[in-house]
Design a protein around this motif. Sequence first.
Motif, PDB file in Angstrom:
ATOM      1  N   THR A  58       4.822  -8.322  10.637  1.00  0.00           N
ATOM      2  CA  THR A  58       5.728  -7.287  11.115  1.00  0.00           C
ATOM      3  C   THR A  58       5.816  -6.217  10.034  1.00  0.00           C
ATOM      4  O   THR A  58       6.165  -6.513   8.891  1.00  0.00           O
ATOM      5  CB  THR A  58       7.124  -7.851  11.417  1.00  0.00           C
ATOM      6  OG1 THR A  58       7.018  -8.818  12.471  1.00  0.00           O
ATOM      7  CG2 THR A  58       8.077  -6.741  11.839  1.00  0.00           C
ATOM      8  N   ILE A  59       5.473  -4.986  10.405  1.00  0.00           N
ATOM      9  CA  ILE A  59       5.458  -3.873   9.464  1.00  0.00           C
ATOM     10  C   ILE A  59       6.558  -2.896   9.834  1.00  0.00           C
ATOM     11  O   ILE A  59       6.676  -2.499  10.999  1.00  0.00           O
ATOM     12  CB  ILE A  59       4.097  -3.138   9.483  1.00  0.00           C
ATOM     13  CG1 ILE A  59       2.959  -4.106   9.156  1.00  0.00           C
ATOM     14  CG2 ILE A  59       4.099  -1.972   8.501  1.00  0.00           C
ATOM     15  CD1 ILE A  59       1.581  -3.473   9.266  1.00  0.00           C
ATOM     16  N   ALA A  60       7.365  -2.518   8.858  1.00  0.00           N
ATOM     17  CA  ALA A  60       8.422  -1.537   9.074  1.00  0.00           C
ATOM     18  C   ALA A  60       8.076  -0.243   8.354  1.00  0.00           C
ATOM     19  O   ALA A  60       7.725  -0.252   7.175  1.00  0.00           O
ATOM     20  CB  ALA A  60       9.759  -2.071   8.577  1.00  0.00           C
ATOM     21  N   SER A  61       8.167   0.869   9.078  1.00  0.00           N
ATOM     22  CA  SER A  61       7.926   2.178   8.475  1.00  0.00           C
ATOM     23  C   SER A  61       8.970   3.150   9.020  1.00  0.00           C
ATOM     24  O   SER A  61       9.990   2.730   9.570  1.00  0.00           O
ATOM     25  CB  SER A  61       6.496   2.651   8.760  1.00  0.00           C
ATOM     26  OG  SER A  61       6.181   3.814   8.017  1.00  0.00           O
ATOM     27  N   TRP A  62       8.722   4.456   8.880  1.00  0.00           N
ATOM     28  CA  TRP A  62       9.766   5.449   9.098  1.00  0.00           C
ATOM     29  C   TRP A  62       9.641   6.224  10.403  1.00  0.00           C
ATOM     30  O   TRP A  62      10.393   7.174  10.631  1.00  0.00           O
ATOM     31  CB  TRP A  62       9.782   6.452   7.941  1.00  0.00           C
ATOM     32  CG  TRP A  62      10.058   5.804   6.628  1.00  0.00           C
ATOM     33  CD1 TRP A  62      10.975   4.841   6.366  1.00  0.00           C
ATOM     34  CD2 TRP A  62       9.399   6.064   5.393  1.00  0.00           C
ATOM     35  NE1 TRP A  62      10.944   4.493   5.041  1.00  0.00           N
ATOM     36  CE2 TRP A  62       9.973   5.221   4.413  1.00  0.00           C
ATOM     37  CE3 TRP A  62       8.373   6.931   5.006  1.00  0.00           C
ATOM     38  CZ2 TRP A  62       9.563   5.221   3.086  1.00  0.00           C
ATOM     39  CZ3 TRP A  62       7.959   6.923   3.683  1.00  0.00           C
ATOM     40  CH2 TRP A  62       8.557   6.082   2.745  1.00  0.00           C
ATOM     41  N   GLY A  63       8.712   5.843  11.250  1.00  0.00           N
ATOM     42  CA  GLY A  63       8.613   6.489  12.542  1.00  0.00           C
ATOM     43  C   GLY A  63       8.020   7.887  12.470  1.00  0.00           C
ATOM     44  O   GLY A  63       7.485   8.316  11.454  1.00  0.00           O
ATOM     45  N   GLY A  64       8.095   8.594  13.604  1.00  0.00           N
ATOM     46  CA  GLY A  64       7.631   9.978  13.666  1.00  0.00           C
ATOM     47  C   GLY A  64       6.138  10.126  13.488  1.00  0.00           C
ATOM     48  O   GLY A  64       5.354   9.173  13.657  1.00  0.00           O
TER      49      GLY A  64
END
Length: 346
Positions: A26-32
Amino acid sequence: MKIKITLGVAAALMATTALADTKRVTIASWGGSYQEAQSKALFEPAAANTGIEVRQETYGGMSDVRLQVRTGQVTFDIVSSGSGSAARAAAEGLLEKLDYDIIDVSRFPPEYYTDYCVGGDVFSTVFAWNTDTYGEDGPQSWADFWDVEKFPGSRAYRGKVAGALEPALMADGVAPEDVYDVLSSEEGIERALNKIRELRPHIDVFWSSGAQHAQLMRDGEVDMTTGWNGRFDNAAKDGANVMHSFNQGLLDYDCFAIPKGAPNKDAAMAFLAEISKAEYQDDLPTYISYGPTNMAAFETGVIDAETAAMLPSSPENAALQLPISLEWYSEWEPIASEMYQEMLTE
């Protein structure tokens, strides 16, 4: 009865083994547009090539990691982070140490990785201007950004301390190589704040995100702003009348880290090894003009000269800029951030 128990145990063991063999992260980043670029250039191709299943989320930064680690409920395996945030998180014990026997950083400049975070892209904090207001001959230094007589018009500036103090000191005449020495005291921080106070009557917006400062330029709400080069380039591609300069930019990088206690640590380490390869990093500029941290990416033939000229980590552009000091941010950011927020509420 014994047979039933034996079969039950065997079934449980098989289920546990199957779960352990399943490779997922599961990778979390900042969107957009930023996470979209990461997904297309890095995450999706690497998932296809490794067989590691990837689930993507957006998150609010290391504060989310801190909460997960401290409550023992870690769901992220990899997080995308600013270098300074990662340095502070590592100092708090929130991150796993990376294994560079697995992740090959032999072609990474040493400033683009640490024991706890491996660089994924290089970006710059730069000044940008509205070409409707100033044409192509806009400001070429932070002193110009502050010069409201030569360049009259409205400004936007960052609402957080990261990347906010260094431009102010350069505008005040401090040489780039001396900026962090001056900032290493409360008096030096106050000097930077006073320079921002001087400009404040002309600052219409203190921005809080890359999407916001890009939108300000798309909408023509301000004539000039600080911000991240890739966001401005994408805005220009969308038709915004915006240009920027790398001169006196703040050279920084985003990196990938593994939260302490990540449920799929081994798969995460293998996945970081994959996306750190040049054949992935050379695709990122196709989607956003952030530079590779693996210098071999400039040698694959994918990044042409025209594209390289837009990337902050190309040798020509990097030479114009001040590298962010992680040591300074680790030591001084808590104090500087408090002073900065007090200034904003005056």
